[in-house]
Design a protein around this motif. Structure first.
Motif, PDB file in Angstrom:
ATOM      1  N   GLY A 145      38.796  41.644  30.127  1.00 10.83           N
ATOM      2  CA  GLY A 145      38.761  43.100  29.736  1.00 10.83           C
ATOM      3  C   GLY A 145      38.797  43.978  30.884  1.00 10.83           C
ATOM      4  O   GLY A 145      39.046  44.995  30.654  1.00 10.83           O
ATOM      5  N   LEU A 146      38.103  43.490  31.867  1.00  6.35           N
ATOM      6  CA  LEU A 146      38.075  44.176  33.012  1.00  6.35           C
ATOM      7  C   LEU A 146      39.251  44.174  34.262  1.00  6.35           C
ATOM      8  O   LEU A 146      39.038  44.596  35.188  1.00  6.35           O
ATOM      9  CB  LEU A 146      36.864  43.696  33.856  1.00  6.35           C
ATOM     10  CG  LEU A 146      35.557  43.792  32.897  1.00  6.35           C
ATOM     11  CD1 LEU A 146      34.333  43.530  33.785  1.00  6.35           C
ATOM     12  CD2 LEU A 146      35.323  45.458  32.684  1.00  6.35           C
ATOM     13  N   ASP A 147      40.188  43.324  33.750  1.00  4.38           N
ATOM     14  CA  ASP A 147      41.498  43.037  34.753  1.00  4.38           C
ATOM     15  C   ASP A 147      42.577  43.816  34.125  1.00  4.38           C
ATOM     16  O   ASP A 147      43.136  43.390  33.090  1.00  4.38           O
ATOM     17  CB  ASP A 147      41.790  41.473  34.874  1.00  4.38           C
ATOM     18  CG  ASP A 147      42.951  41.405  35.491  1.00  4.38           C
ATOM     19  OD1 ASP A 147      43.550  42.334  36.004  1.00  4.38           O
ATOM     20  OD2 ASP A 147      43.339  40.298  35.685  1.00  4.38           O
ATOM     21  N   PRO A 148      42.917  44.824  34.540  1.00  5.91           N
ATOM     22  CA  PRO A 148      43.921  45.799  34.236  1.00  5.91           C
ATOM     23  C   PRO A 148      45.188  45.216  33.941  1.00  5.91           C
ATOM     24  O   PRO A 148      46.032  45.621  33.102  1.00  5.91           O
ATOM     25  CB  PRO A 148      44.276  47.018  35.088  1.00  5.91           C
ATOM     26  CG  PRO A 148      42.995  46.694  36.189  1.00  5.91           C
ATOM     27  CD  PRO A 148      42.547  45.511  35.939  1.00  5.91           C
ATOM     28  N   ASN A 149      45.559  44.015  34.493  1.00 10.51           N
ATOM     29  CA  ASN A 149      46.792  43.486  34.667  1.00 10.51           C
ATOM     30  C   ASN A 149      47.088  42.018  33.563  1.00 10.51           C
ATOM     31  O   ASN A 149      48.188  41.752  33.383  1.00 10.51           O
ATOM     32  CB  ASN A 149      47.405  42.720  35.841  1.00 10.51           C
ATOM     33  CG  ASN A 149      47.682  44.051  36.897  1.00 10.51           C
ATOM     34  OD1 ASN A 149      48.370  44.915  36.681  1.00 10.51           O
ATOM     35  ND2 ASN A 149      47.057  43.936  38.148  1.00 10.51           N
ATOM     36  N   ALA A 330      58.127  51.417  34.382  1.00  5.82           N
ATOM     37  CA  ALA A 330      59.305  51.184  35.217  1.00  5.82           C
ATOM     38  C   ALA A 330      59.467  52.302  36.196  1.00  5.82           C
ATOM     39  O   ALA A 330      60.265  51.963  37.163  1.00  5.82           O
ATOM     40  CB  ALA A 330      60.512  51.514  34.034  1.00  5.82           C
ATOM     41  N   LEU A 331      58.484  53.118  36.466  1.00  4.85           N
ATOM     42  CA  LEU A 331      58.712  54.060  37.573  1.00  4.85           C
ATOM     43  C   LEU A 331      57.640  53.579  38.600  1.00  4.85           C
ATOM     44  O   LEU A 331      57.731  54.217  39.755  1.00  4.85           O
ATOM     45  CB  LEU A 331      58.046  55.433  36.997  1.00  4.85           C
ATOM     46  CG  LEU A 331      58.749  56.267  36.275  1.00  4.85           C
ATOM     47  CD1 LEU A 331      57.969  57.622  35.828  1.00  4.85           C
ATOM     48  CD2 LEU A 331      60.316  56.791  36.958  1.00  4.85           C
ATOM     49  N   GLY A 332      57.251  52.193  38.391  1.00  2.00           N
ATOM     50  CA  GLY A 332      56.166  51.829  39.274  1.00  2.00           C
ATOM     51  C   GLY A 332      54.693  52.365  39.290  1.00  2.00           C
ATOM     52  O   GLY A 332      53.824  52.343  40.254  1.00  2.00           O
ATOM     53  N   VAL A 333      54.336  53.069  38.187  1.00  2.00           N
ATOM     54  CA  VAL A 333      53.010  53.599  37.940  1.00  2.00           C
ATOM     55  C   VAL A 333      52.453  52.365  37.041  1.00  2.00           C
ATOM     56  O   VAL A 333      52.617  52.227  35.845  1.00  2.00           O
ATOM     57  CB  VAL A 333      53.203  54.894  36.937  1.00  2.00           C
ATOM     58  CG1 VAL A 333      51.705  55.548  36.658  1.00  2.00           C
ATOM     59  CG2 VAL A 333      53.973  55.910  37.779  1.00  2.00           C
ATOM     60  N   PRO A 334      51.217  51.925  37.553  1.00  2.00           N
ATOM     61  CA  PRO A 334      50.730  50.851  36.835  1.00  2.00           C
ATOM     62  C   PRO A 334      49.533  51.235  35.882  1.00  2.00           C
ATOM     63  O   PRO A 334      49.050  52.316  35.883  1.00  2.00           O
ATOM     64  CB  PRO A 334      49.632  50.249  37.913  1.00  2.00           C
ATOM     65  CG  PRO A 334      49.632  50.969  39.075  1.00  2.00           C
ATOM     66  CD  PRO A 334      50.620  52.279  38.953  1.00  2.00           C
ATOM     67  N   THR A 335      49.701  50.694  34.435  1.00  2.00           N
ATOM     68  CA  THR A 335      48.986  51.042  33.560  1.00  2.00           C
ATOM     69  C   THR A 335      48.021  49.843  33.106  1.00  2.00           C
ATOM     70  O   THR A 335      48.660  48.794  33.578  1.00  2.00           O
ATOM     71  CB  THR A 335      49.788  51.643  32.291  1.00  2.00           C
ATOM     72  OG1 THR A 335      50.726  50.404  31.854  1.00  2.00           O
ATOM     73  CG2 THR A 335      50.628  52.594  32.728  1.00  2.00           C
ATOM     74  N   VAL A 336      47.217  50.039  32.402  1.00  2.00           N
ATOM     75  CA  VAL A 336      46.483  48.881  31.844  1.00  2.00           C
ATOM     76  C   VAL A 336      47.027  48.326  30.807  1.00  2.00           C
ATOM     77  O   VAL A 336      47.668  48.889  29.857  1.00  2.00           O
ATOM     78  CB  VAL A 336      44.944  49.376  31.117  1.00  2.00           C
ATOM     79  CG1 VAL A 336      44.216  48.505  30.480  1.00  2.00           C
ATOM     80  CG2 VAL A 336      44.002  49.901  32.196  1.00  2.00           C
ATOM     81  N   LYS A 337      47.346  46.858  30.967  1.00  2.00           N
ATOM     82  CA  LYS A 337      48.228  46.067  30.081  1.00  2.00           C
ATOM     83  C   LYS A 337      47.554  45.388  29.147  1.00  2.00           C
ATOM     84  O   LYS A 337      46.175  44.668  29.611  1.00  2.00           O
ATOM     85  CB  LYS A 337      49.033  45.259  30.739  1.00  2.00           C
ATOM     86  CG  LYS A 337      50.128  46.164  31.507  1.00  2.00           C
ATOM     87  CD  LYS A 337      51.016  45.273  32.447  1.00  2.00           C
ATOM     88  CE  LYS A 337      51.007  45.507  33.941  1.00  2.00           C
ATOM     89  NZ  LYS A 337      50.305  46.395  34.549  1.00  2.00           N
ATOM     90  N   PRO A 338      47.711  45.028  28.009  1.00  4.00           N
ATOM     91  CA  PRO A 338      48.798  45.462  27.221  1.00  4.00           C
ATOM     92  C   PRO A 338      48.519  46.865  26.974  1.00  4.00           C
ATOM     93  O   PRO A 338      47.116  47.396  26.731  1.00  4.00           O
ATOM     94  CB  PRO A 338      49.075  44.638  26.001  1.00  4.00           C
ATOM     95  CG  PRO A 338      47.828  43.826  25.436  1.00  4.00           C
ATOM     96  CD  PRO A 338      47.041  43.845  27.065  1.00  4.00           C
ATOM     97  N   SER A 339      49.333  47.872  26.373  1.00  2.15           N
ATOM     98  CA  SER A 339      48.971  49.343  26.090  1.00  2.15           C
ATOM     99  C   SER A 339      48.130  49.272  25.017  1.00  2.15           C
ATOM    100  O   SER A 339      48.235  48.522  24.094  1.00  2.15           O
ATOM    101  CB  SER A 339      50.154  50.072  25.828  1.00  2.15           C
ATOM    102  OG  SER A 339      51.154  49.662  25.044  1.00  2.15           O
ATOM    103  N   GLY A 340      47.039  50.063  25.038  1.00  2.62           N
ATOM    104  CA  GLY A 340      46.284  50.403  23.881  1.00  2.62           C
ATOM    105  C   GLY A 340      46.801  51.091  22.732  1.00  2.62           C
ATOM    106  O   GLY A 340      47.924  51.486  22.867  1.00  2.62           O
TER     107      GLY A 340
END
Ligand code: F0G
Length: 454
Positions: A145-149, A330-340
């Protein structure tokens, strides 16, 4: 069909005032680079929160007119209570004006010096209400839960081994185990039904109450349906009932998954505890059949609770966040995965590696989103969590920017616009500088701190 449409049509509209970049530059300076200080009229797309910002349905608007404003025993209360008990069959339901009021009442009764309250992750108001009584709050979410990837399907899960160890060590001072569904502060991540049941079992093994912060219960239930194999063919309503079946109570903000603009409740099974809470409720909120709300608000919640478990709505809701997250990735903007469910959490620390955490990469991105496109978002990182009670400042676990989606408010073209603003920022992201804080209060500084760009 590939296209998941908004499962509603629009019959009342609220115009958005367009602003220019120059205007926003001035407004930002006037707000000391704190988006909480910007007027809503000066915002194009307001993704500050999904709380209290939902669009009501025609049926909810109609229910408002039917509100019974009697001081005691109003018909609205009984409709509210029946709607709550239909999904969450707790014995006592105490209406409050919002979620944190339920938390304040709960912890005024079970908190205090020497008390320790574990959770997967406490929301900031929950933590603050615990700490305000002299008690301590602990976050025991699983490491994933603390690892965004990490793509773990239930990153909001409680770390059961740590919870056991915690209860074995601190058992005497623990009045309850809490669980937030979905885990907002951890990226809007869901908790599995299996983990909810196991957390309840561990709590009960140590003789502790198990309480759920249920703010986004319906989104959590739909994630369970989508991601927990054994639940795929079940109705969301039934999953919700199972989520709460082993709990001894709940706190709730009806400003989230009840489609209401205000409201909440504290529900409990324990008669003695409920009686103490009710006495406190009268002191701080109001008589137990309205608890800080108008009768019409209680009716809006009652109707909202019927609408929120609609699976077409939930499919559209979860798809909206996933759609924005996919396009940002896709734009190279990192998000927390999987999306909430309720929000997209952008990993600003990874996106802006040249800005150190103590120069607030999250706040820098939030400011850039407003300047570039009039979008209001919220930093969830070092500004929000970095200030310790002893006055020291440390980097938060993550520096995130939350794009919270108000329910039933924005359309797909609004989402596309948000993506385009990110596209413009990403092109020149090296030019973004951090910020420094020039004034701050002692607690919950993100609401009122004043910043200066470096
Ligand atoms: N618990 C969770 C998980 C929340 O997200 C919130 C509020 C609360 C409790 C408190 O409820 O606002 O009705 O007093 N979250 C809002 C947000 C403020 O923007 O995430 P409240």
């Amino acid at each position: 069909m590939r296209t998941i449409i908004e499962p509603f049509r629009i019959k009342t509209v609220e115009p958005i005032r367009m602003t220019t970049r120059d205007e926003r530059q001035r407004l930002l300076a006037a707000a000391a680079y704190n988006l909480f200080a910007v007027r809503a009229d000066d915002v194009l797309i307001d993704l500050l929160t999904d709380s209290g910002t939902s669009a009501m349905s025609a049926a909810q608007q109609a229910a408002l007119i039917g509100g019974d404003e009697s001081y005691a025993g109003s018909a609205s209360f009984f409709r509210f209570e029946a709607a709550v008990k239909n999904l969450f069959p707790f014995k006592h339901v105490l209406p409050t004006h919002q979620g944190r009021a339920a938390e304040a009442i709960l912890f005024s009764v079970i908190g205090g010096k020497g008390v320790k309250v574990p959770s997967n992750t406490h929301f900031d108001t929950t933590r603050a209400n615990i700490e305000a009584t002299g008690a301590e709050a602990f976050d025991l979410v699983i490491a994933e839960g603390l690892d965004p990837n990490n793509e773990h399907p239930f990153k909001g899960n409680m770390d059961l081994a740590r919870l056991e160890a915690f209860l074995a060590e601190h058992g005497a001072g623990v009045p309850c185990v809490m669980l937030t569904v979905t885990n907002n502060a951890g990226g809007g991540q869901p908790v599995s039904l299996e983990n909810i049941r196991a957390t309840a079992a561990v709590a009960h093994k140590y003789g502790k109450r198990f309480l759920i912060d249920g703010c986004r219960f319906a989104e959590n239930a739909f994630f369970i349906k989508l991601r927990e194999k054994s639940q795929a063919n079940r109705r969301v309503e039934d999953i919700v009932r199972d989520m709460f079946a082993d709990a001894d109570g709940m706190t709730m903000s009806a400003k989230k998954d009840a489609f209401a603009n205000i409201g909440g409740w504290l529900a409990l099974n324990d008669d003695t505890l409920a009686q103490s809470a009710r006495e406190r409720l009268i002191l701080t909120e109001g008589f137990p059949t309205y608890g800080g709300l108008a009768g019409r608000d209680l009716d809006a919640i009652a109707q909202g609770l019927k609408e929120i478990v609609d699976e077409d709505y939930l499919a559209y809701r979860l798809r909206t966040s996933a759609y924005v997250a996919e396009r940002l990735e896709a734009l190279g903007v990192p998000t927390v995965k999987p999306s909430g469910g309720h929000a997209i959490f952008v990993d600003a620390r990874t996106f802006l590696p040249h800005i150190p955490p103590l120069n607030y990469p999250g706040q820098s991105l939030a400011v850039a989103l407003y300047l570039e496109g009039g979008i209001r978002s919220c930093e969830i990182g070092t500004v929000m969590f970095g200030l310790q009670s002893d006055g020291r400042e440390v980097p938060a676990a993550m520096d995130l920017v939350r794009l919270a989606m108000p329910r039933r408010v924005y359309t797909q073209s609004h989402a596309d616009y948000v993506v385009e603003v990110f596209e413009n920022i990403a092109k020149n992201k090296e030019r973004l500088r951090g910020l420094k804080i020039v004034w701050q209060p002692r607690r919950m500084r993100h609401f009122s701190a004043k910043f200066m760009p470096l």
